[in-house]
Design a protein around this motif. Structure first.
Motif, PDB file in Angstrom:
ATOM      1  N   MET A   1       0.857  -1.183   0.000  1.00 16.50           N
ATOM      2  CA  MET A   1       0.000   0.000   0.000  1.00 16.50           C
ATOM      3  C   MET A   1       0.894   1.235   0.000  1.00 16.50           C
ATOM      4  SD  MET A   1      -2.831  -1.317   2.717  1.00 16.50           S
ATOM      5  CE  MET A   1      -4.338  -0.624   2.083  1.00 16.50           C
ATOM      6  N   TRP A   2       0.602   2.156  -0.896  1.00 19.10           N
ATOM      7  CA  TRP A   2       1.385   3.368  -1.088  1.00 19.10           C
ATOM      8  C   TRP A   2       1.222   4.308   0.100  1.00 19.10           C
ATOM      9  CZ3 TRP A   2       5.074   4.093  -4.449  1.00 19.10           C
ATOM     10  CH2 TRP A   2       5.491   5.370  -4.788  1.00 19.10           C
TER      11      TRP A   2
ATOM     12  N   PRO B   1       9.785  10.577   1.337  1.00 24.62           N
ATOM     13  CA  PRO B   1      10.902   9.638   1.523  1.00 24.62           C
ATOM     14  C   PRO B   1      10.432   8.173   1.550  1.00 24.62           C
ATOM     15  CG  PRO B   1      11.099  11.476   3.054  1.00 24.62           C
ATOM     16  CD  PRO B   1       9.732  11.570   2.419  1.00 24.62           C
ATOM     17  N   ALA B   2       9.298   7.930   2.196  1.00 23.63           N
ATOM     18  CA  ALA B   2       8.763   6.563   2.258  1.00 23.63           C
ATOM     19  C   ALA B   2       8.332   6.093   0.873  1.00 23.63           C
ATOM     20  CB  ALA B   2       7.592   6.495   3.229  1.00 23.63           C
TER      21      ALA B   2
ATOM     22  N   LYS C   1       9.596   6.881  -1.986  1.00 27.05           N
ATOM     23  CA  LYS C   1      10.808   6.516  -2.739  1.00 27.05           C
ATOM     24  C   LYS C   1      11.260   5.106  -2.345  1.00 27.05           C
ATOM     25  CE  LYS C   1      15.369   8.111  -3.960  1.00 27.05           C
ATOM     26  NZ  LYS C   1      16.609   7.898  -3.310  1.00 27.05           N
ATOM     27  N   LEU C   2      11.267   4.843  -1.053  1.00 24.44           N
ATOM     28  CA  LEU C   2      11.680   3.526  -0.570  1.00 24.44           C
ATOM     29  C   LEU C   2      10.682   2.437  -0.978  1.00 24.44           C
ATOM     30  CD1 LEU C   2      13.763   1.930   0.991  1.00 24.44           C
ATOM     31  CD2 LEU C   2      12.506   2.441   3.068  1.00 24.44           C
ATOM     32  N   PHE C   3       9.384   2.716  -0.858  1.00 22.64           N
ATOM     33  CA  PHE C   3       8.363   1.738  -1.273  1.00 22.64           C
ATOM     34  C   PHE C   3       8.516   1.421  -2.755  1.00 22.64           C
ATOM     35  CE2 PHE C   3       6.751   1.995   2.800  1.00 22.64           C
ATOM     36  CZ  PHE C   3       5.474   1.491   2.971  1.00 22.64           C
ATOM     37  N   ALA C   4       8.813   2.444  -3.567  1.00 21.63           N
ATOM     38  CA  ALA C   4       9.000   2.231  -5.004  1.00 21.63           C
ATOM     39  C   ALA C   4      10.210   1.327  -5.264  1.00 21.63           C
ATOM     40  CB  ALA C   4       9.164   3.564  -5.731  1.00 21.63           C
ATOM     41  N   GLU C   5      11.285   1.533  -4.527  1.00 24.48           N
ATOM     42  CA  GLU C   5      12.479   0.691  -4.677  1.00 24.48           C
ATOM     43  C   GLU C   5      12.181  -0.752  -4.275  1.00 24.48           C
ATOM     44  OE1 GLU C   5      15.775   2.422  -2.546  1.00 24.48           O
ATOM     45  OE2 GLU C   5      15.528   4.348  -3.577  1.00 24.48           O
ATOM     46  N   ILE C   6      11.473  -0.925  -3.172  1.00 25.41           N
ATOM     47  CA  ILE C   6      11.133  -2.274  -2.701  1.00 25.41           C
ATOM     48  C   ILE C   6      10.228  -2.972  -3.709  1.00 25.41           C
ATOM     49  CG2 ILE C   6       9.841  -3.557  -0.935  1.00 25.41           C
ATOM     50  CD1 ILE C   6      10.870  -1.377   1.078  1.00 25.41           C
TER      51      ILE C   6
END
Length: 119
Positions: A28-29, A42-43, A45-50
């Motif tokens: 969930m975004w 910031p989260a 960006k990290l969620f997109a990387e994961i």
């Protein structure tokens, strides 16, 4: 779907751990400013990387609120499926459906309300 009025534990059903083998994942975004600093940027960006990394190994679906759909789509690869959905958190294990299984391969979904306190 059949409604069963019984105790899943007594019926030998248990919550599947996050690390169990599975065929796909859901995320969930994040966006809530009261949960995520800087509006969740910031989260996100990290969620997109994961999600991008997971998509190399299995199908992944990102649930995203309407006002964040374009933003999420721009940050995620095409291999990540997006579904628009309203929700109030980004931790799917707390607010998404809870699936239970048993040693015979049967599955149940539990109807419960998350209260954040375990009571």
């Amino acid at each position: 779907m059949k409604l069963i009025n019984s105790d899943p534990k007594k019926d030998n059903f248990y919550l599947v751990p996050e690390w169990y083998p599975h065929s796909k994942s859901y995320m969930m975004w994040p966006k809530r400013p009261d949960n995520w600093r800087k509006g969740g940027k910031p989260a996100q960006k990290l969620f997109a990387e994961i999600a991008s990394t997971i998509s190399k190994y299995e199908p992944i679906t990102m649930l995203v609120q309407q006002d964040q759909y374009k933003n999420a789509r721009s940050m995620l690869p095409d291999s990540v499926r997006l579904i628009e959905m309203s929700y109030n958190d980004a931790w799917i294990r707390d607010i998404g459906p809870t699936y239970l299984t048993n040693n015979k391969g049967k599955t149940r979904i539990v109807n419960w309300k998350f209260n954040a306190w375990g009571v």
